[in-house]
Design a protein around this motif. Structure first.
Motif, PDB file in Angstrom:
ATOM      1  N   VAL A 182      43.177  34.418  39.343  1.00 37.67           N
ATOM      2  CA  VAL A 182      43.739  35.514  40.837  1.00 37.67           C
ATOM      3  C   VAL A 182      44.999  36.146  40.183  1.00 37.67           C
ATOM      4  O   VAL A 182      44.985  37.050  40.272  1.00 37.67           O
ATOM      5  N   ILE A 183      45.742  34.673  39.640  1.00 37.08           N
ATOM      6  CA  ILE A 183      47.454  35.522  40.023  1.00 37.08           C
ATOM      7  C   ILE A 183      47.689  35.774  38.707  1.00 37.08           C
ATOM      8  O   ILE A 183      48.255  37.398  38.905  1.00 37.08           O
ATOM      9  N   LEU A 184      47.239  36.628  37.578  1.00 35.23           N
ATOM     10  CA  LEU A 184      47.040  36.583  36.286  1.00 35.23           C
ATOM     11  C   LEU A 184      46.565  38.472  36.676  1.00 35.23           C
ATOM     12  O   LEU A 184      47.478  39.338  36.299  1.00 35.23           O
ATOM     13  N   GLY A 185      45.352  38.856  37.294  1.00 36.79           N
ATOM     14  CA  GLY A 185      44.658  39.620  37.227  1.00 36.79           C
ATOM     15  C   GLY A 185      45.392  40.532  38.171  1.00 36.79           C
ATOM     16  O   GLY A 185      45.079  41.428  38.312  1.00 36.79           O
ATOM     17  N   THR A 186      46.117  39.850  39.573  1.00 31.70           N
ATOM     18  CA  THR A 186      46.845  41.209  40.187  1.00 31.70           C
ATOM     19  C   THR A 186      48.385  40.934  40.382  1.00 31.70           C
ATOM     20  O   THR A 186      48.891  41.874  40.363  1.00 31.70           O
ATOM     21  N   MET A 220      39.193  39.484  44.952  1.00 27.73           N
ATOM     22  CA  MET A 220      38.847  40.463  43.063  1.00 27.73           C
ATOM     23  C   MET A 220      38.368  41.606  43.172  1.00 27.73           C
ATOM     24  O   MET A 220      38.684  42.445  42.452  1.00 27.73           O
ATOM     25  N   ALA A 221      36.885  41.589  44.004  1.00 25.24           N
ATOM     26  CA  ALA A 221      36.679  42.794  43.767  1.00 25.24           C
ATOM     27  C   ALA A 221      36.842  43.871  44.508  1.00 25.24           C
ATOM     28  O   ALA A 221      36.787  44.898  43.960  1.00 25.24           O
ATOM     29  N   LEU A 222      37.248  43.573  45.687  1.00 23.35           N
ATOM     30  CA  LEU A 222      38.268  44.959  46.455  1.00 23.35           C
ATOM     31  C   LEU A 222      39.814  45.104  45.138  1.00 23.35           C
ATOM     32  O   LEU A 222      39.597  46.232  45.460  1.00 23.35           O
ATOM     33  N   PHE A 223      40.277  44.245  44.980  1.00 21.82           N
ATOM     34  CA  PHE A 223      40.991  44.278  44.408  1.00 21.82           C
ATOM     35  C   PHE A 223      40.576  45.102  42.822  1.00 21.82           C
ATOM     36  O   PHE A 223      41.274  46.554  43.572  1.00 21.82           O
ATOM     37  N   LEU A 224      39.715  44.820  42.348  1.00 19.67           N
ATOM     38  CA  LEU A 224      39.299  46.044  40.567  1.00 19.67           C
ATOM     39  C   LEU A 224      39.086  47.052  41.351  1.00 19.67           C
ATOM     40  O   LEU A 224      39.416  47.725  41.147  1.00 19.67           O
ATOM     41  N   PHE A 225      38.183  47.272  42.722  1.00 17.96           N
ATOM     42  CA  PHE A 225      37.773  48.543  42.854  1.00 17.96           C
ATOM     43  C   PHE A 225      39.138  49.524  43.613  1.00 17.96           C
ATOM     44  O   PHE A 225      39.038  50.604  43.114  1.00 17.96           O
ATOM     45  N   ALA A 226      40.385  49.178  43.785  1.00 16.27           N
ATOM     46  CA  ALA A 226      40.971  49.771  44.746  1.00 16.27           C
ATOM     47  C   ALA A 226      41.687  49.888  43.220  1.00 16.27           C
ATOM     48  O   ALA A 226      42.439  51.272  43.417  1.00 16.27           O
ATOM     49  N   ILE A 227      42.123  49.161  43.002  1.00 19.15           N
ATOM     50  CA  ILE A 227      43.283  49.513  41.585  1.00 19.15           C
ATOM     51  C   ILE A 227      42.282  50.402  40.573  1.00 19.15           C
ATOM     52  O   ILE A 227      43.397  51.958  39.246  1.00 19.15           O
ATOM     53  N   THR A 228      40.667  50.724  40.413  1.00 18.12           N
ATOM     54  CA  THR A 228      39.823  51.812  39.680  1.00 18.12           C
ATOM     55  C   THR A 228      40.478  53.573  39.960  1.00 18.12           C
ATOM     56  O   THR A 228      41.017  54.195  39.603  1.00 18.12           O
ATOM     57  N   GLY A 229      40.679  53.289  41.891  1.00 18.89           N
ATOM     58  CA  GLY A 229      41.461  54.012  42.723  1.00 18.89           C
ATOM     59  C   GLY A 229      43.126  54.253  42.058  1.00 18.89           C
ATOM     60  O   GLY A 229      43.566  55.950  42.008  1.00 18.89           O
ATOM     61  N   VAL A 230      44.052  53.723  42.036  1.00 14.87           N
ATOM     62  CA  VAL A 230      44.946  53.853  41.776  1.00 14.87           C
ATOM     63  C   VAL A 230      45.694  53.990  40.183  1.00 14.87           C
ATOM     64  O   VAL A 230      46.048  55.266  40.035  1.00 14.87           O
ATOM     65  N   THR A 270      43.607  43.532  34.692  1.00 12.40           N
ATOM     66  CA  THR A 270      42.670  42.864  35.985  1.00 12.40           C
ATOM     67  C   THR A 270      41.337  42.746  35.895  1.00 12.40           C
ATOM     68  O   THR A 270      40.433  42.094  36.367  1.00 12.40           O
ATOM     69  N   LEU A 271      40.183  43.494  35.395  1.00 17.34           N
ATOM     70  CA  LEU A 271      39.132  43.558  35.125  1.00 17.34           C
ATOM     71  C   LEU A 271      38.883  42.504  34.580  1.00 17.34           C
ATOM     72  O   LEU A 271      37.872  42.018  34.588  1.00 17.34           O
ATOM     73  N   LEU A 272      39.598  42.117  33.578  1.00 23.48           N
ATOM     74  CA  LEU A 272      39.284  40.729  32.467  1.00 23.48           C
ATOM     75  C   LEU A 272      38.956  39.797  33.991  1.00 23.48           C
ATOM     76  O   LEU A 272      37.811  38.590  33.784  1.00 23.48           O
ATOM     77  N   CYS A 273      40.133  39.669  34.648  1.00 25.57           N
ATOM     78  CA  CYS A 273      40.350  38.990  35.150  1.00 25.57           C
ATOM     79  C   CYS A 273      39.445  38.773  36.407  1.00 25.57           C
ATOM     80  O   CYS A 273      38.516  37.159  36.914  1.00 25.57           O
ATOM     81  N   SER A 274      39.379  39.141  37.170  1.00 27.48           N
ATOM     82  CA  SER A 274      38.090  39.995  37.675  1.00 27.48           C
ATOM     83  C   SER A 274      36.591  39.710  37.340  1.00 27.48           C
ATOM     84  O   SER A 274      35.721  38.757  38.226  1.00 27.48           O
ATOM     85  N   LEU A 275      36.011  39.933  36.657  1.00 26.74           N
ATOM     86  CA  LEU A 275      34.371  39.432  36.103  1.00 26.74           C
ATOM     87  C   LEU A 275      34.637  37.755  35.786  1.00 26.74           C
ATOM     88  O   LEU A 275      34.089  37.362  36.019  1.00 26.74           O
TER      89      LEU A 275
END
Length: 398
Positions: free
Chosen positions: A223-227, A285-295, A380-385
């Motif tokens: 979580v920490i690394l991915g964010t 993490m699901a929400l973070f990954l979705f939003a970073i895709t938009g970023v 972020t993608l790898l850590c979220s998965l």
């Protein structure tokens, strides 16, 4: 060993003082960010140097945590809290006259030392003095207030730089006063830990985690690394994104770009406060990954408003996932273990920002900001998965 329990009124004062101090130290740390573009344009401080400036802050936090993360267990919370506030003041003083990268790097390092001490000792003070109900309050504050303080400080700085007098000095003077007020509140608050022998031994580098915390550490670390890797992107390049991608030199907008990924961080923690730690981690993490895709998509299109909206959503996901990680690691911690655990959490956090930030800074001559964002978002993608697939709940032993 904890001291005799203070009166409820004084304990509440300690909780308030520690919470405000934690937020103010990090708000002060956010104050230089809105001036980065000014320093770049007026003083010739390059984009790569600004990445080093950001990394100097992260590295100093990590050093403080590694060597002094447990010292408040022996010296007491208050002396180390005073040191944290003092380093933050010194950092502001050093940056009153920035004309090259050197005072900026040193000033940010001083702020980093203050942030590192605050992340362990002041955060542990909050946990010590927090009311017993609601049980999630302390972990939510320690997990989200630093991330809220940074954007608030940046936005306040942006407003003062853009619309106030003495734009390169005023914000630092304001934070010096606020930090002094926090020190006054700490002075009036009760100590929560008895001074005991062993302070000199405590500065030996050691990651202090009890067995149950170690069991859930891999999920928290992911979580920490991915964010935080994306946090490094915003801290290192946020104002440059505003200038180069969105075509503005407005200091407040530059601060908004930086602040956007952290502003809703506390909201994510609060809205998911009643969920279990692993559920917070997975949802966040699901929400973070979705939003970073938009970023990343917004960066590719040079779209300011969608970028800011996606970043705000990412901040909420970050807050939920990070507070869940803090809660999972603190679930079975004894009072004397708390500062060591919090130090470990933030050591991983700032290392996860410093190392990618330095690498990204070195690559600015060969990669565009968009390509750097793509590389960081792949982490972020790898850590979220990993979190979505494997995150587990801590086993409560209480």
């Amino acid at each position: 060993m904890t001291t005799t329990t203070p009166t409820i009124k004084r304990q509440r004062l300690g909780f308030l003082a520690a919470s405000l101090s934690l937020g103010t130290v990090f708000a002060a740390a956010g104050s230089p960010v809105s001036l980065y573009e000014t320093y770049r344009l007026e003083d010739g401080i390059g984009t790569g140097q600004l990445a080093v400036v950001a990394a100097s802050y992260f590295i100093a936090v990590a050093v403080a945590l590694l060597f002094f993360g447990r010292v408040s267990d022996y010296l007491g919370r208050k002396p180390v809290a005073f040191a944290a506030l003092g380093f933050a003041v010194v950092g502001c003083l050093l940056m009153l006259n920035v004309q090259s990268a050197t005072p900026l790097i040193i000033g940010r390092a001083m702020q980093g030392l203050g942030g590192g001490l605050a992340s362990s000792a002041v955060a542990a003070y909050i946990v010590d003095a927090a009311p017993t109900k609601p049980a999630w309050l302390a972990s939510t504050i320690t997990g989200t207030v630093p991330m809220f303080g940074l954007p608030v400080g940046a936005l306040l700085s942006g407003a003062l730089v853009e619309y106030g007098p003495a734009p390169r000095q005023l914000v630092y003077l304001v934070f010096i006063i606020l930090l002094a007020l926090c020190a006054s509140l700490i002075a009036l608050s009760p100590e929560t830990v008895d001074r005991s022998p062993g302070a000199s031994k405590s500065i030996r580098p050691k990651l202090a985690l009890p067995p149950e915390s170690r069991r859930v550490l891999p999920y928290a670390a992911a979580v920490i690394l991915g964010t935080w890797v994306m946090g490094a992107f915003y801290q290192s390049f946020g104002p440059t994104v505003a200038g180069e991608q969105f075509g503005t030199t407005n200091a407040l907008l530059a601060a908004a770009v930086f602040a956007s990924i952290m502003l809703f961080n506390p909201l994510g923690g609060l809205l998911t406060g009643r969920l279990s730690p692993a559920k917070k981690q997975r949802l966040g993490m699901a929400l973070f990954l979705f939003a970073i895709t938009g970023v990343v998509a917004s960066l590719a299109m040079n779209a300011t408003i969608p970028f800011l909206i996606a970043s705000l959503i990412a901040g909420a996901g970050w807050g939920a996932a990070f507070s869940g990680s803090v809660q999972s690691l603190l679930t079975n911690a004894r009072p004397q273990e708390r500062s060591g655990i919090l130090a470990t959490i933030y050591l991983i956090s700032y290392s996860s920002a410093a190392i990618p930030g330095l690498i990204a800074g070195a690559l600015t001559h060969v990669l565009s900001l968009l390509h750097i964002a793509l590389v960081m978002s792949a982490v972020t993608l790898l850590c979220s998965l990993f979190v979505l697939t494997f995150a587990k709940e801590p086993h409560s032993t209480h």
